[in-house]
Design a protein around this motif. Sequence first.
Motif, PDB file in Angstrom:
ATOM      1  N   LEU A 138       2.608  17.784  -7.028  1.00  0.00           N
ATOM      2  CA  LEU A 138       2.883  17.103  -7.539  1.00  0.00           C
ATOM      3  C   LEU A 138       4.271  16.012  -8.292  1.00  0.00           C
ATOM      4  O   LEU A 138       3.604  14.898  -8.569  1.00  0.00           O
ATOM      5  CB  LEU A 138       2.292  18.597  -9.319  1.00  0.00           C
ATOM      6  N   SER A 139       5.194  16.762  -8.431  1.00  0.00           N
ATOM      7  CA  SER A 139       6.270  15.730  -8.869  1.00  0.00           C
ATOM      8  C   SER A 139       6.549  14.888  -7.717  1.00  0.00           C
ATOM      9  O   SER A 139       6.913  13.030  -7.851  1.00  0.00           O
ATOM     10  CB  SER A 139       7.407  16.587  -9.060  1.00  0.00           C
ATOM     11  N   GLY A 140       6.410  14.817  -6.427  1.00  0.00           N
ATOM     12  CA  GLY A 140       6.836  13.705  -5.713  1.00  0.00           C
ATOM     13  C   GLY A 140       5.262  13.308  -5.513  1.00  0.00           C
ATOM     14  O   GLY A 140       5.366  11.324  -5.544  1.00  0.00           O
ATOM     15  N   THR A 141       3.658  13.250  -6.114  1.00  0.00           N
ATOM     16  CA  THR A 141       3.657  12.164  -6.387  1.00  0.00           C
ATOM     17  C   THR A 141       3.322  10.986  -7.844  1.00  0.00           C
ATOM     18  O   THR A 141       3.558  10.216  -7.307  1.00  0.00           O
ATOM     19  CB  THR A 141       2.385  12.980  -5.982  1.00  0.00           C
ATOM     20  N   PHE A 142       3.965  11.876  -8.471  1.00  0.00           N
ATOM     21  CA  PHE A 142       4.436  10.741  -9.923  1.00  0.00           C
ATOM     22  C   PHE A 142       5.559  10.301  -9.015  1.00  0.00           C
ATOM     23  O   PHE A 142       5.388   8.970 -10.320  1.00  0.00           O
ATOM     24  CB  PHE A 142       4.996  12.082 -11.058  1.00  0.00           C
TER      25      PHE A 142
ATOM     26  N   VAL B 106       0.950  -1.363   0.034  1.00  0.00           N
ATOM     27  CA  VAL B 106      -0.049   0.379   0.066  1.00  0.00           C
ATOM     28  C   VAL B 106       0.924   1.383  -0.956  1.00  0.00           C
ATOM     29  O   VAL B 106       1.920   1.338   0.368  1.00  0.00           O
ATOM     30  CB  VAL B 106      -0.638  -0.186   1.330  1.00  0.00           C
ATOM     31  N   VAL B 107       0.588   2.677  -1.049  1.00  0.00           N
ATOM     32  CA  VAL B 107       1.406   3.773  -0.952  1.00  0.00           C
ATOM     33  C   VAL B 107      -0.100   4.852  -0.645  1.00  0.00           C
ATOM     34  O   VAL B 107      -0.681   4.885  -1.168  1.00  0.00           O
ATOM     35  CB  VAL B 107       1.941   3.592  -1.680  1.00  0.00           C
ATOM     36  N   VAL B 108       0.733   5.018   0.354  1.00  0.00           N
ATOM     37  CA  VAL B 108      -1.086   6.603   0.264  1.00  0.00           C
ATOM     38  C   VAL B 108       0.052   8.378   0.389  1.00  0.00           C
ATOM     39  O   VAL B 108       1.043   7.739   1.095  1.00  0.00           O
ATOM     40  CB  VAL B 108      -0.986   6.512   1.648  1.00  0.00           C
ATOM     41  N   ASN B 109      -0.233   8.851  -0.815  1.00  0.00           N
ATOM     42  CA  ASN B 109       1.076   9.633  -0.935  1.00  0.00           C
ATOM     43  C   ASN B 109       0.214  10.826  -0.702  1.00  0.00           C
ATOM     44  O   ASN B 109      -0.409  11.486  -1.251  1.00  0.00           O
ATOM     45  CB  ASN B 109       0.752   9.713  -2.691  1.00  0.00           C
ATOM     46  N   ASN B 110       0.361  11.418   0.663  1.00  0.00           N
ATOM     47  CA  ASN B 110       0.334  12.277   0.981  1.00  0.00           C
ATOM     48  C   ASN B 110       0.917  13.410   1.724  1.00  0.00           C
ATOM     49  O   ASN B 110       0.505  14.671   1.538  1.00  0.00           O
ATOM     50  CB  ASN B 110      -0.750  11.706   2.183  1.00  0.00           C
ATOM     51  N   ALA B 111       2.347  13.901   1.309  1.00  0.00           N
ATOM     52  CA  ALA B 111       3.476  14.670   1.530  1.00  0.00           C
ATOM     53  C   ALA B 111       2.914  15.785   0.782  1.00  0.00           C
ATOM     54  O   ALA B 111       2.705  15.752  -0.661  1.00  0.00           O
ATOM     55  CB  ALA B 111       4.328  14.224   1.218  1.00  0.00           C
ATOM     56  N   ALA B 112       2.627  16.850   0.978  1.00  0.00           N
ATOM     57  CA  ALA B 112       2.036  17.993   1.046  1.00  0.00           C
ATOM     58  C   ALA B 112       2.974  19.795   0.996  1.00  0.00           C
ATOM     59  O   ALA B 112       3.385  19.599   2.284  1.00  0.00           O
ATOM     60  CB  ALA B 112       0.558  18.072   0.718  1.00  0.00           C
TER      61      ALA B 112
ATOM     62  N   SER C 101      -1.517  21.728  -8.392  1.00  0.00           N
ATOM     63  CA  SER C 101      -1.043  20.348  -7.968  1.00  0.00           C
ATOM     64  C   SER C 101      -2.068  19.181  -7.793  1.00  0.00           C
ATOM     65  O   SER C 101      -1.619  18.340  -8.416  1.00  0.00           O
ATOM     66  CB  SER C 101       0.200  20.787  -7.014  1.00  0.00           C
ATOM     67  N   LYS C 102      -3.022  20.244  -6.973  1.00  0.00           N
ATOM     68  CA  LYS C 102      -3.518  18.970  -6.835  1.00  0.00           C
ATOM     69  C   LYS C 102      -4.489  18.523  -8.177  1.00  0.00           C
ATOM     70  O   LYS C 102      -5.085  17.121  -7.957  1.00  0.00           O
ATOM     71  CB  LYS C 102      -4.775  19.800  -5.585  1.00  0.00           C
ATOM     72  N   GLY C 103      -5.033  19.393  -8.709  1.00  0.00           N
ATOM     73  CA  GLY C 103      -5.553  19.508  -9.896  1.00  0.00           C
ATOM     74  C   GLY C 103      -4.910  17.697 -10.902  1.00  0.00           C
ATOM     75  O   GLY C 103      -5.230  17.006 -11.331  1.00  0.00           O
ATOM     76  N   GLY C 104      -3.391  17.878 -10.225  1.00  0.00           N
ATOM     77  CA  GLY C 104      -2.896  17.689 -11.315  1.00  0.00           C
ATOM     78  C   GLY C 104      -2.827  15.924 -11.066  1.00  0.00           C
ATOM     79  O   GLY C 104      -2.602  15.162 -11.701  1.00  0.00           O
TER      80      GLY C 104
END
Length: 249
Positions: A114-118, A85-91, A158-161
């Motif tokens: 955005l880049s972090g989530t990618f 499981v991966v939860v991409n929360n860092a912002a 970034s959140k839209g992305g």
Amino acid sequence: MTAESDVAVVTGAARGLGAVIAARLHGHGLRVALADVDVEKAAEVARHLDPSRATARAFALDVRERASFHDLLAGVVAVWGGLHVVVNNAAGTQATPVMQISAEEFDSVVGVNLSGTFNACQILGAHLAERGYGRIVNIGSLAGQNGGTATGAHYAASKGGIHTLTKVFARELAASGVTVNAVAPGPLDLPVVHRLVPPERMESLIATIPVGRLGSPGFVAQVVALLASRDASSVTGACWDVNGGLYLR
């Protein structure tokens, strides 16, 4: 809800919503890697979950650096043998008026969010795909849906992305047994919201929310846990709204 053997990474888990999500997943029986650039604070949170470090550990992670994700993955696999499981929360954000945002500030916020989530979806998603199973949950935002700029235009963009990347990776990884979904909270009852909204404006903010209250971080964490569960095999590419009725579709 989720198999006890599952291992989860939560980025930005040292504080705020990330810490709440990590605690909720841990409470559901997952082993949790609390990943954050502030590894000392993440370790403090992890110790509260499990002082023995058998089921909760802190890992250093700078989401802007691809090599940092490779190091994180190697560390998690070395400790627990795999990742599920991966939860991409860092912002990050700065409430700067749109016409005053510098190029450097824009790149900094987009680089984390955005880049972090990618980076996570690509690098950690590849590992999940190779194993034939995984759950990725990206934390989006109401701001990325309605163009809200109270937390910064760079944050909203970034959140839209992130919402779009969720769909892209959902299509890419579906055949490999990996689901990718997003959760889009509205204003939450978190320290960061109280920091960004002065006390004299909080009452008027709450008055704009149809349900009349800030959102519950614990409920958002529960939504994440549901999407991260092994039962959630038929939902992918979705964005689950938790915004108190501020955005209806």
